[in-house]
Write a protein that holds these residues in place. Structure first.
Motif, PDB file in Angstrom:
ATOM      1  N   ALA A  42      38.448  37.486  45.712  1.00 38.81           N
ATOM      2  CA  ALA A  42      38.992  36.801  44.554  1.00 38.81           C
ATOM      3  C   ALA A  42      38.283  35.481  44.337  1.00 38.81           C
ATOM      4  CB  ALA A  42      40.494  36.570  44.738  1.00 38.81           C
ATOM      5  N   ALA A  43      38.352  34.992  43.081  1.00 39.17           N
ATOM      6  CA  ALA A  43      37.743  33.712  42.779  1.00 39.17           C
ATOM      7  C   ALA A  43      38.470  32.589  43.498  1.00 39.17           C
ATOM      8  CB  ALA A  43      37.782  33.475  41.270  1.00 39.17           C
ATOM      9  N   ASP A  48      42.748  37.386  41.145  1.00 35.00           N
ATOM     10  CA  ASP A  48      42.216  38.618  41.724  1.00 35.00           C
ATOM     11  C   ASP A  48      41.477  39.378  40.625  1.00 35.00           C
ATOM     12  OD1 ASP A  48      42.455  40.958  43.913  1.00 35.00           O
ATOM     13  OD2 ASP A  48      42.868  41.807  41.944  1.00 35.00           O
ATOM     14  N   ASN A  49      40.208  39.647  40.847  1.00 34.43           N
ATOM     15  CA  ASN A  49      39.405  40.453  39.919  1.00 34.43           C
ATOM     16  C   ASN A  49      39.140  41.815  40.538  1.00 34.43           C
ATOM     17  OD1 ASN A  49      38.717  38.625  37.647  1.00 34.43           O
ATOM     18  ND2 ASN A  49      37.769  37.396  39.260  1.00 34.43           N
ATOM     19  N   SER A  50      39.290  42.860  39.757  1.00 36.87           N
ATOM     20  CA  SER A  50      38.973  44.203  40.240  1.00 36.87           C
ATOM     21  C   SER A  50      38.382  45.011  39.093  1.00 36.87           C
ATOM     22  CB  SER A  50      40.219  44.905  40.773  1.00 36.87           C
ATOM     23  OG  SER A  50      39.892  46.171  41.309  1.00 36.87           O
ATOM     24  N   VAL A 332      36.359  39.090  31.259  1.00 40.62           N
ATOM     25  CA  VAL A 332      37.268  37.968  31.054  1.00 40.62           C
ATOM     26  C   VAL A 332      37.922  37.676  32.394  1.00 40.62           C
ATOM     27  CG1 VAL A 332      39.310  37.126  29.845  1.00 40.62           C
ATOM     28  CG2 VAL A 332      37.706  38.668  28.682  1.00 40.62           C
ATOM     29  N   THR A 333      37.943  36.416  32.787  1.00 42.84           N
ATOM     30  CA  THR A 333      38.555  36.072  34.062  1.00 42.84           C
ATOM     31  C   THR A 333      39.109  34.661  34.000  1.00 42.84           C
ATOM     32  OG1 THR A 333      38.242  36.063  36.464  1.00 42.84           O
ATOM     33  CG2 THR A 333      36.436  35.189  35.126  1.00 42.84           C
ATOM     34  N   LEU A 450      32.984  35.787  43.144  1.00 42.71           N
ATOM     35  CA  LEU A 450      34.107  35.657  42.223  1.00 42.71           C
ATOM     36  C   LEU A 450      34.817  36.984  41.985  1.00 42.71           C
ATOM     37  CD1 LEU A 450      32.414  33.284  39.641  1.00 42.71           C
ATOM     38  CD2 LEU A 450      34.098  32.665  41.375  1.00 42.71           C
ATOM     39  N   GLY A 451      34.361  38.045  42.632  1.00 41.53           N
ATOM     40  CA  GLY A 451      34.987  39.353  42.466  1.00 41.53           C
ATOM     41  C   GLY A 451      34.586  40.075  41.210  1.00 41.53           C
ATOM     42  N   LEU A 452      33.491  39.647  40.581  1.00 36.99           N
ATOM     43  CA  LEU A 452      33.060  40.271  39.326  1.00 36.99           C
ATOM     44  C   LEU A 452      32.046  41.383  39.544  1.00 36.99           C
ATOM     45  CD1 LEU A 452      32.812  37.040  37.162  1.00 36.99           C
ATOM     46  CD2 LEU A 452      34.635  38.757  37.146  1.00 36.99           C
TER      47      LEU A 452
END
Length: 453
Positions: A42-43, A48-50, A332-333, A450-452
């Motif tokens: 995660a950032a 949390d980015n997935s 988008v985050t 950053l989970g991207l």
């Protein structure tokens, strides 16, 4: 600048006055789905980015008529229709029959039990095709949300009018244009996991197909905060990003959100798209009236316009537009800190940020706004923000330098006071990030952190 907050509430929204939802009829709704056991980093502890984007990712979901395709840019396509359905476009009144197929992601257990979720996607939708994106979540008490429509999207506007869907609520959460939001965060209720469902549509009797290259979401739980302390500067760099003013388009194409005065989001998107060396072709721009300055900004406004929101500021629609250009990815985050923003810029990745403020809260802006997008392109030796601000009188005036302490506060806070003293929402670090499908090693490393990726 975007429209007033009464037209779009993102963070501290009141309950919708009436329940209801509208999803296009689909068959083969998924039952129990596999659980995604590995979560990308995660950032920050608040985000949390997935995302699903690899050939393996597309093969792991539950498919009904869709097929994963390999290659340099893997994707999901419509292989054998699961059925057909009629869709009446609420913005034209036209009813058409479409073949469709579906793909449902594995369950993603968020590292952050979330108050908000924003989905985003990258897809190619040739004429005669479109896609729908839905979210089903599980609350922290073990109950489920309904299937919420997060967008009905096509890159063009000749088949359907791309649209968000209003009046979606179960009395505990609501979808506000492009954002799933728990209605009462103070209650402790959170979204602990979710699935995303894609429905791919095409004209019956054809072999056309959308291709979805990337799908995912940002889940977050950013606490209420009126102020965010400034951090110590860490980067000195300025990126050579094209400069475009939204205000030179005032009065142009009023059917798209009253013209350029509200085009901060597509204007910012176009700057970054061209920074990466992409632009619309002469054929793409043939519809624009001859003689207009920067016709590509008009093109961006048309192709990000949300016919339900009645504006060009739908966050995922802007990311999806950027990804229609060759070998581009977009998401988008939220970023958790200025350090995250500095890391991206230092790696050569400019960032489009969303903020709202009073005129006196941002020295040198010369205006106040209930919602505005600008592009961060660098940092001075003193740590101040170098931004391409589209709310400028000309392209030449777009480059601005804003005080670090002021700018970081208006971007990262989640609560603010308006001119009458009423409490309003802030975006809490929302941003768009666009990058090429083949980033450099440094870019890949920061995107992964950053989970991207």
């Amino acid at each position: 600048m975007t429209r007033p907050t009464s037209r779009r509430t993102v963070l501290t929204a009141a309950l919708a006055a009436a329940a209801g939802a509208g999803a296009v009829a689909t068959a083969g709704q998924a039952g129990a789905a596999p659980i995604r056991t590995s979560s990308p980093p995660a950032a920050s502890s608040l985000v949390d980015n997935s995302f699903w984007s690899s050939y393996t990712d597309w093969r792991c979901g539950s498919a009904s008529g869709t097929r994963a395709v390999a290659g340099l840019r893997p994707g999901l396509v419509l292989a054998t229709p699961a059925g057909s359905t009629d869709y009446t476009d609420p913005h034209t009144g036209t009813t058409r029959t479409w073949e469709y197929a579906t793909w449902t992601s594995p369950v993603h257990r968020s590292a952050v039990p979330a108050t908000e979720v924003i989905a985003s996607w990258n897809a190619h939708t040739p004429e005669g095709t479109w896609i729908q994106i839905e979210l089903l979540g599980t609350y922290s008490d073990g109950t489920d949300t309904p299937w919420y429509v997060m967008g009905r999207w096509a890159s063009g506007d000749t088949d359907i009018r791309r649209t968000s869907v209003d009046d979606q609520t179960d009395g505990r959460s609501t979808v506000w244009t492009d954002t799933f939001s728990v209605d009462d965060a103070a209650s402790g209720l959170r979204l602990k996991s979710y699935r995303l469902r894609l429905t791919l549509y095409r004209t019956p009797g054809t072999r056309l197909t959308p291709t979805v290259h990337r799908l995912g979401a940002m889940a977050s739980d950013v606490p209420d905060r009126f102020t965010v302390p400034a951090t110590t500067p860490g980067v000195v760099r300025e990126l050579a990003v094209p400069r475009y003013s939204q205000n030179v388009h005032v009065g142009q194409y009023p059917e798209y959100d009253n013209g350029g005065e509200a085009w901060c989001s597509p204007t910012s998107s176009q700057m970054i798209i061209e920074y990466w060396g992409r632009k619309p072709t002469a054929e793409d721009l043939a519809w624009v009236k001859p003689g207009l300055v920067d016709p590509q900004v008009c093109h961006a406004a048309r192709h990000t316009f949300d016919w339900q929101y009645d504006g060009c500021g739908n966050w995922p629609f802007n990311a999806a537009y950027a990804a229609t250009y060759k070998d581009m990815h977009a998401a988008v985050t939220r970023l958790g800190s200025m350090a995250d923003l500095e890391a991206l810029v230092d790696a050569g990745i400019p960032v489009i940020t969303s903020q709202s403020f009073l005129k006196e809260e941002l020295t040198g802006a010369g205006y106040g706004t209930s919602g505005h997008l600008m592009t961060v392109i660098g940092f001075t030796a003193d740590g101040d923000i170098i931004a391409n601000d589209p709310a400028s009188p000309s392209d030449e005036a777009v480059r601005r330098v804003y005080k670090r302490s002021e700018w970081s506060n208006i971007w990262l806070r989640t609560k603010r006071y308006d001119a009458t003293g009423k409490v309003r929402s802030g975006t809490g670090g929302v941003c768009y990030i666009y990058w090429p499908a083949a980033p450099t090693y440094r870019q890949r490393r920061v995107l992964r952190s950053l989970g991207l990726l």
